[in-house]
Design a protein around this motif. Structure first.
Motif, PDB file in Angstrom:
ATOM      1  N   ILE A   1      20.894  -9.498   3.568  1.00  0.00           N
ATOM      2  CA  ILE A   1      21.865 -10.006   2.596  1.00  0.00           C
ATOM      3  C   ILE A   1      23.007  -9.017   2.412  1.00  0.00           C
ATOM      4  O   ILE A   1      22.859  -7.821   2.630  1.00  0.00           O
ATOM      5  CB  ILE A   1      21.205 -10.285   1.233  1.00  0.00           C
TER       6      ILE A   1
ATOM      7  N   ASN B   1      25.051 -12.274  -2.697  1.00  0.00           N
ATOM      8  CA  ASN B   1      23.592 -12.298  -2.606  1.00  0.00           C
ATOM      9  C   ASN B   1      22.936 -12.969  -3.817  1.00  0.00           C
ATOM     10  O   ASN B   1      21.717 -13.047  -3.907  1.00  0.00           O
ATOM     11  CB  ASN B   1      23.032 -10.883  -2.445  1.00  0.00           C
TER      12      ASN B   1
ATOM     13  N   ASN C   1      14.099  -8.540   0.850  1.00  0.00           N
ATOM     14  CA  ASN C   1      15.538  -8.420   1.089  1.00  0.00           C
ATOM     15  C   ASN C   1      15.880  -7.097   1.756  1.00  0.00           C
ATOM     16  O   ASN C   1      15.271  -6.069   1.483  1.00  0.00           O
ATOM     17  CB  ASN C   1      16.300  -8.517  -0.232  1.00  0.00           C
TER      18      ASN C   1
ATOM     19  N   VAL D   1      19.589  -5.044   2.688  1.00  0.00           N
ATOM     20  CA  VAL D   1      21.045  -5.074   2.606  1.00  0.00           C
ATOM     21  C   VAL D   1      21.668  -4.756   3.963  1.00  0.00           C
ATOM     22  O   VAL D   1      21.254  -3.824   4.651  1.00  0.00           O
ATOM     23  CB  VAL D   1      21.553  -4.080   1.543  1.00  0.00           C
TER      24      VAL D   1
ATOM     25  N   ASP E   1      23.267  -6.019  -8.693  1.00  0.00           N
ATOM     26  CA  ASP E   1      24.418  -5.410  -8.020  1.00  0.00           C
ATOM     27  C   ASP E   1      25.091  -4.334  -8.851  1.00  0.00           C
ATOM     28  O   ASP E   1      26.138  -3.815  -8.464  1.00  0.00           O
ATOM     29  CB  ASP E   1      25.432  -6.496  -7.651  1.00  0.00           C
TER      30      ASP E   1
END
Length: 334
Positions: free
Chosen positions: A51, A57, A78, A80, A280
């Motif tokens: 993602i 995301n 997940n 990144v 985030d």
């Protein structure tokens, strides 16, 4: 620096990836577990999903938070990624099952014969005057309108990716010559610094960087999606063709779950902004000013892919006689 018509670094990278991964993919371990005929929430299939490290995301986190993945029989981990092309080798060697790429990367991969296909929607283009993405002009750069970008250095996160493709097309529609725009590849997390220190004059970027830049007195120049791909797919989930053929139930379950999460994200912007803050690390004070992305709520279509192919051909990023058929970029579940 690169002009819009330079050889695509993404295409070169994808081709090199294909040659390298062929040597290792046959022996790579596949972490996915569970029946390939049907999935069970009691014995979920493990998948790793690449993602973006930004607000695109939110749908994935929302699917986890709401139990959408779990209900579909998926246990999602997940990972990144900073650019779509970075996910390709991991998809091909089996260490990652699904990854987010921009549509030009998916097209280039197909054109280069790399074994990945689109399996589900992610984001679509914004029709607003200000969108989730846009072009920001540095304070003191003299950039206040699209024509001011001529002769300037403009940051994009990936050369010949979606940002460059759409800005080039948008400038043409505005009657501005895009050939004199100098594109510089800058990682998203370095964008604000590159603007502040004068490494670039402008940047094609997304939230929350846009709101941060505006708070520093920079200018919003253009929503490059509005006149080019409004409502069409801009970012998509892809998987290796080998995984798609060997794990059809997992692919179908993921596509259904992420599409449901996209519908939920579009209908609940407050939840999306809470995810922005929590996952985030967006400052709570900044969240109200952020324009949330628009997530795709239907299968990625042939028309979606053809729209971007046509833009890439018109921009000189893809030879017309070597452009793939849009059907070849998609799977039946996308």
């Amino acid at each position: 620096m690169s002009t819009p018509f330079s050889p695509s670094r993404a295409a070169i990278a994808v081709a090199a990836i294909a040659a390298t991964v062929v040597l290792t993919s046959c022996s790579a371990a596949n972490p996915a577990t569970g029946s390939q005929d049907s999935l069970s929430s009691a014995d979920p299939t493990a998948v790793t999903v690449g993602i973006p490290g930004m607000l695109l995301n939110a749908d994935v986190f929302l699917a986890e938070q709401n139990g959408t993945f779990a209900g579909a029989g998926l246990a999602v981990k997940n990972q990144v990624i900073t650019a779509g092309a970075n996910a390709v080798p991991q998809l091909l060697n089996g260490s990652m099952q699904f990854g987010v790429v921009d549509v030009p990367t998916a097209i280039i991969a197909t054109q280069q014969g790399v074994g990945i296909s689109v399996v589900a929607p992610m984001a679509v283009g914004s029709s607003g005057g200000r969108g989730f993405g846009g072009v920001i002009g540095r304070s003191g750069s003299g950039i206040g309108k699209p024509a001011d970008l001529v002769g300037k250095k403009v940051a994009v996160n990936q050369l010949n990716g979606t940002s460059q493709t759409l800005l080039t097309a948008a400038l043409k529609k505005q009657g501005t010559d895009p050939s004199a725009v100098h594109y510089v590849e800058v990682a998203p997390e370095q964008t604000i610094a590159a603007l502040k220190n004068g490494r670039v004059d402008a940047a094609v970027t997304g939230e929350p960087l846009i709101s941060m830049a505006l708070g520093m007195g920079m200018s919003y120049v253009l929503n490059q999606e509005r006149d080019t791909v409004a409502g069409a797919a801009t970012f998509v989930f892809v998987a290796a063709k080998s995984y798609i053929s060997s794990h059809p139930a997992a692919v179908a379950a993921f596509a259904k779950a992420i599409t449901a999460a996209n519908v939920a994200a579009n209908s609940d912007p407050a939840a999306v902004k809470q995810i922005m803050i929590k996952q985030d690390q967006v400052p709570a004070a900044l969240a109200p000013s952020i324009v949330a992305p628009t997530f795709g709520t239907s299968a990625v279509s042939v028309k979606d892919i053809q729209t971007t192919i046509d833009l890439m051909v018109a921009n000189g990023q893809l030879p017309a006689d070597r452009a793939p058929k849009p059907e070849d970029v998609l799977t039946s579940s996308s």
